[in-house]
Design an enzyme around this catalytic site. Structure first.
Site, PDB file in Angstrom:
ATOM      1  N   ASP A  13      -2.737  42.672 -19.264  1.00  0.00           N
ATOM      2  CA  ASP A  13      -3.126  44.013 -19.704  1.00  0.00           C
ATOM      3  C   ASP A  13      -3.385  44.021 -21.215  1.00  0.00           C
ATOM      4  O   ASP A  13      -2.554  43.557 -22.002  1.00  0.00           O
ATOM      5  CB  ASP A  13      -2.009  45.003 -19.360  1.00  0.00           C
ATOM      6  N   ARG A  21      -3.204  46.210 -23.328  1.00  0.00           N
ATOM      7  CA  ARG A  21      -2.340  47.085 -24.121  1.00  0.00           C
ATOM      8  C   ARG A  21      -0.978  46.458 -24.414  1.00  0.00           C
ATOM      9  O   ARG A  21      -0.118  47.100 -25.033  1.00  0.00           O
ATOM     10  CB  ARG A  21      -2.131  48.417 -23.381  1.00  0.00           C
ATOM     11  N   CYS A  24       1.866  49.383 -14.459  1.00  0.00           N
ATOM     12  CA  CYS A  24       1.073  48.158 -14.280  1.00  0.00           C
ATOM     13  C   CYS A  24       0.130  48.299 -13.083  1.00  0.00           C
ATOM     14  O   CYS A  24       0.556  48.664 -11.980  1.00  0.00           O
ATOM     15  CB  CYS A  24       2.010  46.971 -14.065  1.00  0.00           C
ATOM     16  N   HIS A  35       5.375  45.459 -17.650  1.00  0.00           N
ATOM     17  CA  HIS A  35       5.199  46.754 -18.316  1.00  0.00           C
ATOM     18  C   HIS A  35       5.058  47.846 -17.274  1.00  0.00           C
ATOM     19  O   HIS A  35       4.547  47.628 -16.170  1.00  0.00           O
ATOM     20  CB  HIS A  35       3.983  46.735 -19.259  1.00  0.00           C
ATOM     21  N   CYS A  71       1.891  40.182 -18.863  1.00  0.00           N
ATOM     22  CA  CYS A  71       0.717  40.648 -18.129  1.00  0.00           C
ATOM     23  C   CYS A  71      -0.522  40.537 -19.003  1.00  0.00           C
ATOM     24  O   CYS A  71      -0.452  40.642 -20.233  1.00  0.00           O
ATOM     25  CB  CYS A  71       0.936  42.102 -17.703  1.00  0.00           C
TER      26      CYS A  71
END
Length: 321
Positions: free
Chosen positions: A92, A94, A149, A146, A90
């Site tokens: 993302d 993080r 999400c 993750h 992803c």
């Protein structure tokens, strides 16, 4: 005469403009200076920080520190593009692949997008798989989702609740939601997000396994292994959901929904944890060699025997799996 009066004005040879039947002096032509091709950058408004300047400063500090720790770091890095792994994850911020896996730059090729999608219609992802395998020699592909999400959360709502192109992009996650609605409907809202994150990973694993590049590798007998994992933001740990898948035989089915549901059952029953525990405790002897030697090339040959031992370990009824 009336026809002449209705004609548009014309310029005569002596510089007079004929308007109807009268001659009037033409206005002098004014030539404009050509526009400059130089684009002047607008000065930043007072009080507006130049954010890039701060990042560039950080970059210089980082580069200097790396060179200080290891003078050959960048010399070595420029010739180091030989990753063993492709990470499809992803976007993302993080979930950084190298950091999570404890790998250096050059050791993992990365493809990231919203919701860790691997659709066959996505030329970006499919070309990334092709390039990493055929040009870089990648032999292991990891699909990582993750928990918590945002794309998965959005997929649990009505399409009209998600604005713009994101609504179209996460349609594949919504399809996963629809296929597993019976299981999801029994869960709390928080658990629905968690479980759909896992379903989404398994769906994308299937897409990777059935992609042209991976199928060609398996048809030609080349080594290619696919895994599915999910990352926890709470503790930084990865949970294995699928794999190692090294052939169509281990994929088990040409039906995506059946693959997702069957693999989820294995994950929920502790199948992958059982594999890890058994190998770590030297309880499963896959070949006559020590169990701590590489077993992936022989995994398929011994899969039936291994599955039986794992079923006994986990207390399964083999007839149901």
């Amino acid at each position: 005469m009336s026809a002449l009066m209705n004609r548009p004005s014309q310029l005569s040879g002596n510089g007079l403009r004929m308007s109807g039947s009268k001659a009037v002096a033409a206005k002098p032509m004014v030539r404009r200076a050509p526009r400059s091709s130089t684009i002047m950058a607008a000065a930043p408004s007072a009080g507006v920080q130049d954010k890039l300047a701060g990042l560039l400063k950080n970059n210089r500090s980082w580069a200097a520190e790396q060179a200080k720790i290891d003078p050959e770091y960048f010399t070595r890095l420029k010739d180091m593009q030989a990753p063993e792994y492709l990470w499809i994850g992803c976007a993302d911020s993080r979930v950084p692949a190298n950091t999570i896996l404890g790998l250096n730059p050059g050791e993992v090729f990365v493809q990231r997008n919203v919701g860790n999608q691997a659709s066959h219609r996505d030329m970006n992802c499919m070309s990334c798989i092709e390039f990493s395998v055929t040009a870089l020699g990648v032999s292991t592909i990891i699909v990582c989702g993750h928990y918590n999400c945002g794309a998965v959360k959005a997929a649990l709502t009505l399409p009209s609740k998600t604005p713009g192109l994101t609504n179209c992009w996460i349609a594949d996650i919504r399809e996963s939601r629809n296929q597993n609605m019976k299981e999801l409907s029994t869960l709390s809202e928080e658990k629905q997000v968690e479980k759909l994150c896992e379903y989404n990973v398994l769906r994308q694993v299937y897409h990777v396994c059935t992609s042209p590049t991976v199928q060609q590798c398996w048809d030609e007998g080349k080594e290619m292994t696919v895994y599915g994992v999910v990352y926890s933001l709470e503790d930084g740990l990865l949970k294995q959901l699928a794999g190692p898948i090294t052939s169509n035989k281990l994929l088990g089915t040409d039906n995506e929904t059946a693959f997702v549901k069957e693999t989820m059952k294995k994950s929920e029953s502790g199948f992958f944890g059982a594999i890890k525990a058994l190998f770590e405790e030297d309880k499963v002897e896959v070949t006559s060699k020590p169990v701590n030697t590489p077993v992936v090339p022989e995994y398929e040959k011994n899969n039936k025997n291994l599955s039986g031992q794992l079923a006994d370990h986990a207390g399964w009824d083999q007839g149901r799996h």
